[in-house]
Design a protein around this motif. Structure first.
Motif, mmCIF file in Angstrom:
data_model
loop_
_atom_site.group_PDB
_atom_site.id
_atom_site.type_symbol
_atom_site.label_atom_id
_atom_site.label_comp_id
_atom_site.label_asym_id
_atom_site.label_seq_id
_atom_site.Cartn_x
_atom_site.Cartn_y
_atom_site.Cartn_z
ATOM 1 N N ALA A 116 35.376 7.746 -35.608
ATOM 2 C CA ALA A 116 35.163 6.669 -34.640
ATOM 3 C C ALA A 116 36.434 6.356 -33.859
ATOM 4 O O ALA A 116 36.588 5.264 -33.335
ATOM 5 C CB ALA A 116 34.660 5.413 -35.356
ATOM 6 N N GLY A 117 37.358 7.306 -33.812
ATOM 7 C CA GLY A 117 38.614 7.091 -33.101
ATOM 8 C C GLY A 117 39.790 6.934 -34.036
ATOM 9 O O GLY A 117 40.803 7.619 -33.906
ATOM 10 N N GLY A 118 39.672 5.982 -34.970
ATOM 11 C CA GLY A 118 40.636 5.866 -36.056
ATOM 12 C C GLY A 118 41.990 5.284 -35.725
ATOM 13 O O GLY A 118 42.849 5.170 -36.609
ATOM 14 N N GLY A 119 42.210 4.878 -34.462
ATOM 15 C CA GLY A 119 43.546 4.430 -34.071
ATOM 16 C C GLY A 119 44.010 3.147 -34.720
ATOM 17 O O GLY A 119 45.210 2.862 -34.727
ATOM 18 N N PHE A 120 43.094 2.371 -35.302
ATOM 19 C CA PHE A 120 43.490 1.162 -36.026
ATOM 20 C C PHE A 120 43.747 1.519 -37.489
ATOM 21 O O PHE A 120 43.212 0.905 -38.423
ATOM 22 C CB PHE A 120 42.426 0.078 -35.887
ATOM 23 C CG PHE A 120 42.187 -0.341 -34.462
ATOM 24 C CD1 PHE A 120 43.247 -0.506 -33.577
ATOM 25 C CD2 PHE A 120 40.902 -0.567 -33.987
ATOM 26 C CE1 PHE A 120 43.032 -0.882 -32.253
ATOM 27 C CE2 PHE A 120 40.670 -0.942 -32.679
ATOM 28 C CZ PHE A 120 41.739 -1.097 -31.801
ATOM 29 N N ILE A 317 51.005 -5.284 -20.802
ATOM 30 C CA ILE A 317 51.088 -5.534 -22.249
ATOM 31 C C ILE A 317 51.587 -6.955 -22.489
ATOM 32 O O ILE A 317 52.704 -7.309 -22.126
ATOM 33 C CB ILE A 317 52.022 -4.528 -22.949
ATOM 34 C CG1 ILE A 317 51.536 -3.099 -22.693
ATOM 35 C CG2 ILE A 317 52.086 -4.812 -24.451
ATOM 36 C CD1 ILE A 317 52.501 -2.025 -23.182
ATOM 37 N N SER A 318 50.744 -7.757 -23.100
ATOM 38 C CA SER A 318 51.136 -9.144 -23.379
ATOM 39 C C SER A 318 51.449 -9.373 -24.847
ATOM 40 O O SER A 318 52.245 -10.253 -25.186
ATOM 41 C CB SER A 318 50.023 -10.108 -22.941
ATOM 42 O OG SER A 318 48.844 -9.890 -23.711
ATOM 43 N N HIS A 319 50.804 -8.613 -25.737
ATOM 44 C CA HIS A 319 50.980 -8.829 -27.172
ATOM 45 C C HIS A 319 51.066 -7.499 -27.908
ATOM 46 O O HIS A 319 50.333 -6.556 -27.585
ATOM 47 C CB HIS A 319 49.811 -9.639 -27.756
ATOM 48 C CG HIS A 319 49.757 -11.059 -27.280
ATOM 49 N ND1 HIS A 319 49.295 -11.401 -26.030
ATOM 50 C CD2 HIS A 319 50.097 -12.217 -27.897
ATOM 51 C CE1 HIS A 319 49.360 -12.718 -25.887
ATOM 52 N NE2 HIS A 319 49.828 -13.235 -27.002
ATOM 53 N N ARG A 320 51.949 -7.464 -28.883
ATOM 54 C CA ARG A 320 52.086 -6.336 -29.797
ATOM 55 C C ARG A 320 51.890 -6.869 -31.202
ATOM 56 O O ARG A 320 52.583 -7.798 -31.611
ATOM 57 C CB ARG A 320 53.458 -5.687 -29.654
ATOM 58 C CG ARG A 320 53.745 -5.162 -28.254
ATOM 59 C CD ARG A 320 55.224 -4.984 -28.006
ATOM 60 N NE ARG A 320 55.504 -4.337 -26.728
ATOM 61 C CZ ARG A 320 55.594 -4.988 -25.565
ATOM 62 N NH1 ARG A 320 55.426 -6.313 -25.536
ATOM 63 N NH2 ARG A 320 55.852 -4.326 -24.451
ATOM 64 N N MET A 321 50.946 -6.293 -31.936
ATOM 65 C CA MET A 321 50.606 -6.850 -33.245
ATOM 66 C C MET A 321 50.543 -5.770 -34.308
ATOM 67 O O MET A 321 50.093 -4.654 -34.037
ATOM 68 C CB MET A 321 49.265 -7.577 -33.181
ATOM 69 C CG MET A 321 49.270 -8.808 -32.304
ATOM 70 S SD MET A 321 47.766 -9.791 -32.495
ATOM 71 C CE MET A 321 48.122 -11.160 -31.386
ATOM 72 N N PRO A 322 50.974 -6.095 -35.532
ATOM 73 C CA PRO A 322 50.833 -5.148 -36.637
ATOM 74 C C PRO A 322 49.383 -5.068 -37.089
ATOM 75 O O PRO A 322 48.557 -5.935 -36.753
ATOM 76 C CB PRO A 322 51.726 -5.745 -37.725
ATOM 77 C CG PRO A 322 51.684 -7.215 -37.454
ATOM 78 C CD PRO A 322 51.621 -7.347 -35.963
ATOM 79 N N LEU A 323 49.074 -4.052 -37.863
ATOM 80 C CA LEU A 323 47.706 -3.857 -38.343
ATOM 81 C C LEU A 323 47.223 -5.056 -39.157
ATOM 82 O O LEU A 323 46.033 -5.408 -39.125
ATOM 83 C CB LEU A 323 47.644 -2.583 -39.196
ATOM 84 C CG LEU A 323 46.282 -1.914 -39.354
ATOM 85 C CD1 LEU A 323 45.686 -1.560 -38.004
ATOM 86 C CD2 LEU A 323 46.424 -0.665 -40.215
ATOM 87 N N ALA A 324 48.122 -5.695 -39.866
ATOM 88 C CA ALA A 324 47.749 -6.845 -40.694
ATOM 89 C C ALA A 324 47.180 -7.990 -39.859
ATOM 90 O O ALA A 324 46.463 -8.846 -40.387
ATOM 91 C CB ALA A 324 48.967 -7.328 -41.495
ATOM 92 N N ARG A 325 47.478 -7.987 -38.558
ATOM 93 C CA ARG A 325 46.974 -9.051 -37.683
ATOM 94 C C ARG A 325 45.849 -8.556 -36.771
ATOM 95 O O ARG A 325 45.653 -9.085 -35.681
ATOM 96 C CB ARG A 325 48.125 -9.625 -36.848
ATOM 97 C CG ARG A 325 49.178 -10.375 -37.644
ATOM 98 C CD ARG A 325 50.174 -11.039 -36.715
ATOM 99 N NE ARG A 325 49.525 -12.014 -35.839
ATOM 100 C CZ ARG A 325 50.087 -12.487 -34.717
ATOM 101 N NH1 ARG A 325 51.295 -12.073 -34.355
ATOM 102 N NH2 ARG A 325 49.444 -13.380 -33.969
ATOM 103 N N ILE A 326 45.092 -7.567 -37.223
ATOM 104 C CA ILE A 326 44.037 -7.000 -36.394
ATOM 105 C C ILE A 326 42.997 -8.043 -35.994
ATOM 106 O O ILE A 326 42.449 -8.017 -34.889
ATOM 107 C CB ILE A 326 43.366 -5.802 -37.112
ATOM 108 C CG1 ILE A 326 42.503 -4.990 -36.139
ATOM 109 C CG2 ILE A 326 42.537 -6.269 -38.300
ATOM 110 C CD1 ILE A 326 43.272 -4.146 -35.182
#
Length: 349
Positions: A116-120, A317-326
């Motif tokens: 399904a893409g997997g990028g997250f 780009i307004s926000h950069r977030m780690p995976l924990a904040r998905i």
């Protein structure tokens, strides 16, 4: 590794799952950046696909393993990967309708479970037919975050090619989120007079920086009148719907001239409905059509547009977030604030 796993009932959970194993002809990528796309958000919100899956398809990363037989790539290469590539010889491919190709519909990038893409996720497996034709190297000096725009730029460029605008045309772009702003950039490059519409002031301001001739809030300004002023009373030559707000197709008809093209770009859910006067299309000789997903025909061109810096994509780009904040990333993308725009997930952040 960590991954944001869709579990059904609109639930996404950050879990530890196995790093995917690769086979001959495949690549393993360490995901460095993945943009949040509304197509994936709709799949989660409306439960359009059965779980479990890991979504995310605007993916840029580093090659960390190479399968037997791969000649074009090596460990350490910085790349972007598309997740769909067509067969190029079926009925639909021969007509340039790649998104309708059975092979194209097979997702070729996965972090595990049904592709399904997997990028997250922190790592993704890129399957052999994608490795052959759907991976592009990122030049030195281009950030992973900017590189992750290659896929969305491709989808917009494909739509613009279908629209085939002429220099001097007046085109209304409804919605100035990341996709709408990319449309504004691409059209302005072609000498089109863009009327950008949105209800958020910051996005309207950005649209002017991206090349819009006029930027209007449709809640307080008459878009149809503005289009008429620029066209000797005729109305816009085309309208692009870069947002799925109900009622916009009707507004697109109102502000466009007879014979205009109306492009549906954001209407990707089967639950969305449109009601129009048949005469507005038939008697008005308007063309109402859709454009969906990427095109292999403009793959190199879209990569060059992004990598060359010809499009000011870093402004989006307004926000950069780690995976924990998905969850925060999804919430902000679904219900944007005055300051939010493109949300990029950094899985190793």
């Amino acid at each position: 590794m960590l991954a944001a796993v869709y579990r059904g009932d609109s639930v996404v959970a950050v879990e530890r799952i196995a790093v995917p194993e690769i086979g001959p002809g495949e690549l393993l990528l360490r995901v460095e950046a993945c943009g949040v796309c509304h197509t994936d958000l709709k799949k989660v919100e409306y439960n359009l696909l059965p779980p479990p899956r890991v979504f995310g398809h605007e993916t840029a990363g580093t090659v960390v393993a190479v399968g037997a037989g791969v000649q074009r790539f090596r460990v350490g290469d910085r790349v972007i990967s598309f997740h769909h590539i067509p067969c190029s010889h079926c009925f639909y491919c021969e007509r340039g309708l790649y998104a309708q190709c059975k092979v194209y519909k097979r997702v070729g990038v996965t972090a595990g479970f049904e592709p399904a893409g997997g990028g997250f996720a922190q790592y993704v497996r890129v399957m052999d037919w994608i490795v052959e034709r759907g991976v592009e190297r990122i030049p030195d000096g281009v950030s992973f975050e900017v590189a992750s725009f290659v896929e969305p730029v491709n989808t917009c460029l494909k739509a613009v090619e279908q629209l085939a605008p002429a220099a001097g045309d007046v085109i209304v772009v409804m919605g100035q989120g990341p996709i709408g702003l990319i449309f504004t950039m691409l059209l302005a490059q072609r000498g089109v007079k863009v009327i950008a519409t949105d209800t958020m002031l910051r996005r309207l301001e950005l649209s002017k920086l991206c090349g819009a001739e006029i930027a209007l809030d449709p809640l307080v300004s008459d878009v149809a009148k503005a289009a008429a002023v620029l066209t000797d009373g005729r109305g816009a030559d085309a309208v692009i719907l870069a947002t799925a707000v109900p009622g916009l197709v009707e507004q697109a008809v109102d502000c466009s001239r007879p014979g205009a093209k109306i492009l549906l770009f954001a209407q990707t859910s089967s639950k969305e409905r449109i009601e129009l006067s048949g005469a507005s299309i038939c008697v008005g000789e308007r063309i109402l059509f859709g454009s969906y997903s990427a095109s292999v025909d403009v793959q190199k061109q879209s990569a060059e547009l992004v990598f060359s810096g010809k499009l000011p994509l870093d402004r989006l780009i307004s926000h950069r977030m780690p995976l924990a904040r998905i969850h925060d990333a999804f919430q902000l993308a679904t219900k944007p604030t005055a300051e939010s725009l493109k949300i990029v997930v950094n899985p190793h952040g």
